[in-house]
Write a protein that holds these residues in place. Sequence first.
Motif, PDB file in Angstrom:
ATOM      1  N   GLY A 144     -54.695 -32.000  29.536  1.00 21.63           N
ATOM      2  CA  GLY A 144     -53.725 -31.446  30.469  1.00 21.63           C
ATOM      3  C   GLY A 144     -53.566 -32.395  31.641  1.00 21.63           C
ATOM      4  N   CYS A 203     -50.853 -25.856  29.969  1.00 15.31           N
ATOM      5  CA  CYS A 203     -52.217 -25.609  29.480  1.00 15.31           C
ATOM      6  C   CYS A 203     -52.747 -24.294  30.041  1.00 15.31           C
ATOM      7  CB  CYS A 203     -53.141 -26.768  29.858  1.00 15.31           C
ATOM      8  SG  CYS A 203     -52.800 -28.270  28.927  1.00 15.31           S
ATOM      9  N   ALA A 225     -56.093 -27.044  27.372  1.00 18.29           N
ATOM     10  CA  ALA A 225     -56.005 -28.380  26.758  1.00 18.29           C
ATOM     11  C   ALA A 225     -56.695 -28.368  25.389  1.00 18.29           C
ATOM     12  CB  ALA A 225     -56.637 -29.420  27.678  1.00 18.29           C
TER      13      ALA A 225
END
Length: 303
Positions: free
Chosen positions: A64, A109, A293
């Motif tokens: 992310g 994310c 992520a």
Amino acid sequence: MIRIGVDLGGTKIEALAVDAQGGELARRRIASPSHDYALIVEAIRGLVIGMETELGERARVGIGTPGAVSPASGLMKNANSTQLNGRPFVADVSRALGREVRVENDANCFALSEATDGAGVDHRMVFGAILGTGVGGGIVLDGRLWTGANAIAGEWGHDEMPSRTELDLPDTHCYCGRRRCVETYLSGPALAADHARGGAAPLGARAIVALARSGEPGAKATMARFYNRLASALASVVNVLDPDVIVLGGGLSNIDELYGEVAALLPGHVFSDRCTTPIVRNRHGDSSGVRGAAWLWPPARQR
Ligand SMILES: [Zn+2]
């Protein structure tokens, strides 16, 4: 297969290894060499390889970042706090790690984390809204991130703040070059600036909230403006997307009053006879960046 989620921030890089159920296996955090692009790539490689060595297993890796990967060029764009813009970050990190690496905007994310196994888990469409040093957002539909044709889906922070109910809305300028962006009213620094604009002593968001709770009229008025602006800006999201839930993240999401106040104000701004959209607090807090992520490699659906 294990997953490693990496959250690349302006001041730190955090990595979390999770198993296929989201159980935490290992976590590392280092200061970000944010001034030097090559060092950022190398730092991420070092974190991932170090965790894989520790765990004795190869991982799928998701990252992310601020900003986003431009679908038009494959290069990074819109990052406000690192040296990523204009760089082929996905290609460089994939090459450094010798595998496909998935990279997504950090607000995306956050939304993916909360939709996958957080506060939005039982809802079809989740709008994740970040209220922190900046204002961002992400959309997840049926467990999948919706990034959009230009990779800017959910970026309500740079829409213009609606002013229908506030005709004397103060003028602001955003780092993106536009005026009156939502972010310039609803971020933490924006809340502080709004309070100081009327001549009050400069205070941070936390102090303003405390003062409002003590009944101080100026701080109460600042928070009332903040709640109304937040409801008004979220109503624009509801009118377009009509998500099943809005999950709030970022530092300002810790303001308890916000959930009751904004939920009560929202229907007055939405074009509908009723608006029952729940506005809820995130479940994973500061871990949502790394968890989302990691979930860029989706789990096998449990439902
Ligand atoms: Zn802007």
